[in-house]
Write an enzyme that holds these catalytic residues in place. Structure first.
Site, PDB file in Angstrom:
ATOM      1  N   GLN A   1      -5.023  -0.138  -1.168  1.00 53.96           N
ATOM      2  CA  GLN A   1      -4.097  -1.032  -0.458  1.00 53.96           C
ATOM      3  C   GLN A   1      -3.079  -1.617  -1.449  1.00 53.96           C
ATOM      4  O   GLN A   1      -2.763  -0.968  -2.437  1.00 53.96           O
ATOM      5  CB  GLN A   1      -4.841  -2.134   0.310  1.00 53.96           C
ATOM      6  CG  GLN A   1      -5.606  -1.633   1.531  1.00 53.96           C
ATOM      7  CD  GLN A   1      -6.953  -1.025   1.188  1.00 53.96           C
ATOM      8  OE1 GLN A   1      -7.761  -1.632   0.502  1.00 53.96           O
ATOM      9  NE2 GLN A   1      -7.216   0.170   1.665  1.00 53.96           N
TER      10      GLN A   1
ATOM     11  N   PRO B   1       3.955   6.760  11.447  1.00 52.60           N
ATOM     12  CA  PRO B   1       5.198   6.658  10.671  1.00 52.60           C
ATOM     13  C   PRO B   1       5.194   5.331   9.906  1.00 52.60           C
ATOM     14  O   PRO B   1       4.812   4.293  10.455  1.00 52.60           O
ATOM     15  CB  PRO B   1       6.305   6.661  11.726  1.00 52.60           C
ATOM     16  CG  PRO B   1       5.654   6.621  13.053  1.00 52.60           C
ATOM     17  CD  PRO B   1       4.175   6.793  12.890  1.00 52.60           C
ATOM     18  N   ARG B   2       5.572   5.377   8.635  1.00 55.67           N
ATOM     19  CA  ARG B   2       5.631   4.128   7.869  1.00 55.67           C
ATOM     20  C   ARG B   2       6.966   3.440   8.126  1.00 55.67           C
ATOM     21  O   ARG B   2       7.995   4.101   8.244  1.00 55.67           O
ATOM     22  CB  ARG B   2       5.480   4.408   6.379  1.00 55.67           C
ATOM     23  CG  ARG B   2       4.097   4.936   6.011  1.00 55.67           C
ATOM     24  CD  ARG B   2       4.023   5.292   4.530  1.00 55.67           C
ATOM     25  NE  ARG B   2       2.726   5.877   4.197  1.00 55.67           N
ATOM     26  CZ  ARG B   2       2.546   6.819   3.275  1.00 55.67           C
ATOM     27  NH1 ARG B   2       3.565   7.280   2.583  1.00 55.67           N
ATOM     28  NH2 ARG B   2       1.346   7.292   3.031  1.00 55.67           N
TER      29      ARG B   2
ATOM     30  N   GLY C   1      -5.836   5.931   1.670  1.00 62.68           N
ATOM     31  CA  GLY C   1      -5.543   7.362   1.653  1.00 62.68           C
ATOM     32  C   GLY C   1      -4.706   7.622   0.423  1.00 62.68           C
ATOM     33  O   GLY C   1      -3.566   7.171   0.346  1.00 62.68           O
ATOM     34  N   HIS C   2      -5.294   8.280  -0.562  1.00 57.53           N
ATOM     35  CA  HIS C   2      -4.595   8.523  -1.830  1.00 57.53           C
ATOM     36  C   HIS C   2      -4.339  10.019  -1.971  1.00 57.53           C
ATOM     37  O   HIS C   2      -5.278  10.820  -1.926  1.00 57.53           O
ATOM     38  CB  HIS C   2      -5.423   7.995  -3.005  1.00 57.53           C
ATOM     39  CG  HIS C   2      -5.640   6.514  -2.936  1.00 57.53           C
ATOM     40  ND1 HIS C   2      -6.423   5.821  -3.831  1.00 57.53           N
ATOM     41  CD2 HIS C   2      -5.178   5.580  -2.078  1.00 57.53           C
ATOM     42  CE1 HIS C   2      -6.417   4.535  -3.510  1.00 57.53           C
ATOM     43  NE2 HIS C   2      -5.678   4.365  -2.448  1.00 57.53           N
TER      44      HIS C   2
ATOM     45  N   GLY D   1       0.822  -1.215   0.000  1.00 55.17           N
ATOM     46  CA  GLY D   1       0.000   0.000   0.000  1.00 55.17           C
ATOM     47  C   GLY D   1       0.853   1.262   0.000  1.00 55.17           C
ATOM     48  O   GLY D   1       2.077   1.210   0.175  1.00 55.17           O
ATOM     49  N   ASP D   2       0.198   2.409  -0.249  1.00 52.77           N
ATOM     50  CA  ASP D   2       0.862   3.719  -0.267  1.00 52.77           C
ATOM     51  C   ASP D   2       1.983   3.811  -1.295  1.00 52.77           C
ATOM     52  O   ASP D   2       2.965   4.541  -1.106  1.00 52.77           O
ATOM     53  CB  ASP D   2       1.424   4.069   1.133  1.00 52.77           C
ATOM     54  CG  ASP D   2       0.335   4.134   2.176  1.00 52.77           C
ATOM     55  OD1 ASP D   2      -0.797   4.504   1.813  1.00 52.77           O
ATOM     56  OD2 ASP D   2       0.612   3.804   3.341  1.00 52.77           O
TER      57      ASP D   2
ATOM     58  N   THR E   1      -1.199   8.552   5.172  1.00 53.54           N
ATOM     59  CA  THR E   1      -2.167   9.554   4.721  1.00 53.54           C
ATOM     60  C   THR E   1      -3.456   9.470   5.546  1.00 53.54           C
ATOM     61  O   THR E   1      -4.117  10.467   5.782  1.00 53.54           O
ATOM     62  CB  THR E   1      -2.514   9.307   3.230  1.00 53.54           C
ATOM     63  OG1 THR E   1      -1.293   9.219   2.497  1.00 53.54           O
ATOM     64  CG2 THR E   1      -3.374  10.402   2.644  1.00 53.54           C
TER      65      THR E   1
ATOM     66  N   LYS F   1      -0.373   5.194  -5.729  1.00 54.58           N
ATOM     67  CA  LYS F   1      -1.434   4.866  -6.698  1.00 54.58           C
ATOM     68  C   LYS F   1      -2.229   6.119  -7.079  1.00 54.58           C
ATOM     69  O   LYS F   1      -2.583   6.309  -8.235  1.00 54.58           O
ATOM     70  CB  LYS F   1      -2.394   3.815  -6.098  1.00 54.58           C
ATOM     71  CG  LYS F   1      -1.734   2.491  -5.794  1.00 54.58           C
ATOM     72  CD  LYS F   1      -2.677   1.536  -5.090  1.00 54.58           C
ATOM     73  CE  LYS F   1      -3.072   1.967  -3.700  1.00 54.58           C
ATOM     74  NZ  LYS F   1      -1.995   1.949  -2.690  1.00 54.58           N
TER      75      LYS F   1
HETATM   76  P1  GDP Z   1      -1.382   5.642  -2.387  1.00 58.39           P
HETATM   77  O1  GDP Z   1      -2.107   5.220  -1.163  1.00 58.39           O
HETATM   78  O2  GDP Z   1      -0.783   4.488  -3.118  1.00 58.39           O
HETATM   79  O3  GDP Z   1      -2.189   6.517  -3.287  1.00 58.39           O
HETATM   80  O4  GDP Z   1      -0.156   6.519  -1.881  1.00 58.39           O
HETATM   81  P2  GDP Z   1      -0.211   7.690  -0.755  1.00 58.39           P
HETATM   82  O5  GDP Z   1      -0.855   8.881  -1.355  1.00 58.39           O
HETATM   83  O6  GDP Z   1      -0.746   7.171   0.529  1.00 58.39           O
HETATM   84  O7  GDP Z   1       1.334   7.934  -0.508  1.00 58.39           O
HETATM   85  C1  GDP Z   1       2.184   8.260  -1.551  1.00 58.39           C
HETATM   86  C2  GDP Z   1       2.849   9.610  -1.239  1.00 58.39           C
HETATM   87  O8  GDP Z   1       3.937   9.760  -2.129  1.00 58.39           O
HETATM   88  C3  GDP Z   1       1.972  10.816  -1.465  1.00 58.39           C
HETATM   89  O9  GDP Z   1       2.275  11.794  -0.492  1.00 58.39           O
HETATM   90  C4  GDP Z   1       2.368  11.301  -2.859  1.00 58.39           C
HETATM   91  O10 GDP Z   1       2.171  12.700  -3.030  1.00 58.39           O
HETATM   92  C5  GDP Z   1       3.815  10.965  -2.849  1.00 58.39           C
HETATM   93  N1  GDP Z   1       4.408  10.652  -4.165  1.00 58.39           N
HETATM   94  C6  GDP Z   1       3.875   9.925  -5.186  1.00 58.39           C
HETATM   95  N2  GDP Z   1       4.782   9.772  -6.174  1.00 58.39           N
HETATM   96  C7  GDP Z   1       5.906  10.410  -5.751  1.00 58.39           C
HETATM   97  C8  GDP Z   1       7.203  10.569  -6.319  1.00 58.39           C
HETATM   98  O11 GDP Z   1       7.514  10.098  -7.400  1.00 58.39           O
HETATM   99  N3  GDP Z   1       8.121  11.278  -5.582  1.00 58.39           N
HETATM  100  C9  GDP Z   1       7.833  11.799  -4.363  1.00 58.39           C
HETATM  101  N4  GDP Z   1       8.774  12.450  -3.726  1.00 58.39           N
HETATM  102  N5  GDP Z   1       6.613  11.649  -3.798  1.00 58.39           N
HETATM  103  C10 GDP Z   1       5.677  10.960  -4.476  1.00 58.39           C
HETATM  104  P1  IMO Z   2      -3.790   2.787   0.444  1.00 58.70           P
HETATM  105  O1  IMO Z   2      -4.951   2.587  -0.498  1.00 58.70           O
HETATM  106  C1  IMO Z   2      -1.240   1.131   3.542  1.00 58.70           C
HETATM  107  C2  IMO Z   2      -3.065  -1.693   6.353  1.00 58.70           C
HETATM  108  C3  IMO Z   2      -3.190  -1.277   7.800  1.00 58.70           C
HETATM  109  C4  IMO Z   2      -3.048  -2.625   8.487  1.00 58.70           C
HETATM  110  C5  IMO Z   2      -3.792  -3.569   7.540  1.00 58.70           C
HETATM  111  C6  IMO Z   2      -5.223  -3.857   7.940  1.00 58.70           C
HETATM  112  O2  IMO Z   2      -3.626   4.169   0.910  1.00 58.70           O
HETATM  113  O3  IMO Z   2      -2.564   2.161  -0.128  1.00 58.70           O
HETATM  114  P2  IMO Z   2      -7.467  -2.409   7.788  1.00 58.70           P
HETATM  115  O4  IMO Z   2      -7.818  -1.091   8.392  1.00 58.70           O
HETATM  116  O5  IMO Z   2      -7.524  -2.434   6.294  1.00 58.70           O
HETATM  117  O6  IMO Z   2      -8.207  -3.555   8.398  1.00 58.70           O
HETATM  118  O7  IMO Z   2      -5.915  -2.639   8.209  1.00 58.70           O
HETATM  119  O8  IMO Z   2      -3.766  -2.926   6.265  1.00 58.70           O
HETATM  120  N1  IMO Z   2      -3.667  -0.771   5.357  1.00 58.70           N
HETATM  121  C7  IMO Z   2      -2.961   0.032   4.563  1.00 58.70           C
HETATM  122  N2  IMO Z   2      -1.633   0.262   4.496  1.00 58.70           N
HETATM  123  N3  IMO Z   2      -2.067   1.735   2.680  1.00 58.70           N
HETATM  124  C8  IMO Z   2      -3.393   1.499   2.705  1.00 58.70           C
HETATM  125  O9  IMO Z   2      -4.238   1.969   1.768  1.00 58.70           O
HETATM  126  C9  IMO Z   2      -3.904   0.644   3.699  1.00 58.70           C
HETATM  127  N4  IMO Z   2      -5.136   0.219   4.037  1.00 58.70           N
HETATM  128  C10 IMO Z   2      -4.978  -0.651   5.040  1.00 58.70           C
HETATM  129  O10 IMO Z   2      -2.162  -0.385   8.173  1.00 58.70           O
HETATM  130  O11 IMO Z   2      -1.704  -3.021   8.491  1.00 58.70           O
HETATM  131 MG    MG Z   3      -2.168   5.620   0.880  1.00 58.32          MG
END
Ligand code: GDP
Ligand code: IMO
Ligand code: MG
Length: 427
Positions: free
Chosen positions: A223, A303-304, A40-41, A12-13, A298, A16
């Site tokens: 995720q 902290p990740r 959280g996107h 995740g994170d 997000t 996307k």
């Molecule tokens: P998602 O859950 O997969 O949509 O990812 P999140 O939004 O939770 O976390 C990704 C974070 O990385 C966000 O704060 C984005 O703005 C940031 N991000 C995405 N691509 C890049 C990149 O290429 N470089 C940097 N520095 N940040 C990025």
């Molecule tokens: P995005 O879409 C990162 C993790 C939680 C926990 C496990 C189970 O932003 O990538 P839940 O609340 O789903 O039952 O928690 O999954 N988790 C994520 N980790 N990004 C996410 O979504 C997540 N959604 C759930 O931290 O380990």
């Molecule tokens: Mg996220």
């Protein structure tokens, strides 16, 4: 190319939201098909940051239709707040459609998520506490409440009173907590139903019509593959199918409709929450990457956990999802590191394991086998073509492709839409 699925290839994170937003310029429709507001996107457009939890990342384009499909679990209060937040910032949300079949996250789900986690003690999963697991449990147990039920008062009262009979028994007897009032929940969720009514439809029909017309439809995974309830690090997973197959069930389309699947991966690895993470760093390089990459959740702000890129994880992801290619994000965060490591296999005592193990307890005793590569000094955030990247960054990309077996079709070097290098048309 009409239907393209984008999945998280790690935990995740992966970025996307950024990748979907970038690709959505060419899309007619963006669909969320699993998960809930555990997601959280983050999308950054001209210095404005948008954090989306339920609404698809395509919403920021004026002509893209957005769908929250049947496989998503919806907390109506959170969704209405998110729609208000977008409207306040000038985003037109009338292009959103919500599935009548999506399940509703109820307040007792959120409360049970917290009580269950508390009860698990040091075996907690580290969930986002958004009620996701308990909502999917009720769906599977066939006692869930769906969006359509919110539109029919008699149906809602009937289903809610049956659900509360059981939930209140568990809450009061097993946990000593306070029971929920039927009248209070009934009034509140009936009002939510009225507020959501203009958006509600049978979204499978709408999505299939779009694909059949040749519209370009993007499926936005939430995720990541390693959090998939079947194919992730069970039990440290979420309760849905973030892998590509989840898009078919979660949106009501046949698998034959999907043209391509792309995985999004960071140039290193992170995980938030508990569970195995073989390449996790516990040293100052991990801290440096966390601080430089602002690696804080997000959704929950936690902290990740940070570690090196893991090719064993990515190969697993290629197989589980049938990936056509990878989008590699956050390459810029690695600027200036003298050397980079990639895990190519795991070792368990004397044995080398080439594939990702099928049980979390085996993972406790494995150690990664690393390949070390030289880093680069020049900042890459302004680079817009592959050949302008430092040679060592190009080598890093090529080596990942060799180890993982699919092409890297897109490289992200910053948060902004424009900070993107495209190597191949994804649609
Ligand atoms: P998602 O859950 O997969 O949509 O990812 P999140 O939004 O939770 O976390 C990704 C974070 O990385 C966000 O704060 C984005 O703005 C940031 N991000 C995405 N691509 C890049 C990149 O290429 N470089 C940097 N520095 N940040 C990025
Ligand atoms: P995005 O879409 C990162 C993790 C939680 C926990 C496990 C189970 O932003 O990538 P839940 O609340 O789903 O039952 O928690 O999954 N988790 C994520 N980790 N990004 C996410 O979504 C997540 N959604 C759930 O931290 O380990
Ligand atoms: Mg996220």
């Amino acid at each position: 190319m009409s239907a393209v699925v984008i999945v998280g290839a790690q935990w995740g994170d992966e970025g996307k939201g950024k990748v979907i937003d970038f690709l959505a310029q060419q899309a007619d429709m963006v669909v969320r098909h699993q998960g809930g507001n555990n997601a959280g996107h983050t999308v950054v457009v001209h210095d404005q940051e948008f954090k989306l939890h339920l609404v698809p990342s395509g919403i920021l384009y004026p002509n893209t239709r957005c769908v929250i499909a049947n496989g998503v679990v919806i907390d109506p209060g959170v969704l209405l707040d998110e729609l208000a937040y977008l409207q306040e910032r000038g985003v037109d949300v009338s292009r959103l459609t919500i599935s009548s079949k999506a399940h509703v996250v109820m307040p007792y789900h959120t409360q049970l998520d917290a009580l269950n986690e508390n009860h698990r003690g040091d075996r907690k999963l580290g969930t986002t506490l958004r009620g996701i697991g308990p909502a999917y449990m009720d769906k599977a147990a066939r006692v869930g409440i769906r969006v359509a039920d919110l539109l029919y008062p008699a149906e809602l009262r009937d289903r809610l009173s049956r659900a509360l009979e059981e939930k209140n028994r568990v809450l009061t007897r097993a946990y000593g907590a306070k029971p929920f009032s039927l009248e209070e929940l009934y009034d509140r969720f009936l009002a939510y139903g009225q507020a959501l009514k203009p958006y509600v439809a049978d979204t499978s029909i709408i999505i299939n019509e779009a694909i059949n017309r040749g519209d370009r439809v993007l499926f936005e995974g939430a995720q990541g593959t390693m959090l998939d309830i079947d194919h992730g690090t069970y039990p440290y997973v979420t309760s849905s199918h973030p892998s590509a197959g989840g898009a078919a069930i979660g949106a009501g389309i046949g698998p034959t409709k999907i043209d391509r699947v792309y995985g999004v991966a960071k140039a290193y690895t992170t995980r938030v929450g508990d569970g195995p993470f073989p390449t996790e760093l516990h040293d100052n390089i991990g801290d440096l990457i966390r601080e430089r990459g602002h690696e804080y959740g997000t959704t929950t702000g936690r902290p990740r956990r940070v570690g090196w890129l893991d090719a064993v994880v990515l190969r697993h992801s290629v197989r589980i999802n049938g990936l056509s290619g990878l989008a590699l994000t956050r390459l810029d965060v690695l600027d200036g590191l003298p050397e980079l490591k990639i895990a190519t296999a795991y070792r368990d005592q004397e044995m080398t394991l080439p594939e990702f193990p099928d049980t979390a307890f085996v993972l406790r005793s494995v150690s990664p086998v690393y390949e070390v590569m030289p880093g680069w000094d020049t900042p890459i955030g302004q680079t817009r073509s592959l050949r302008d990247l430092p040679v060592n960054a190009q080598r890093y990309i090529e080596r990942i492709e060799e180890l993982v077996g699919v092409p890297i079709v897109l490289i992200s070097v910053g948060r902004e839409r424009a900070s993107t290098i495209v190597r191949d048309e994804l649609f």
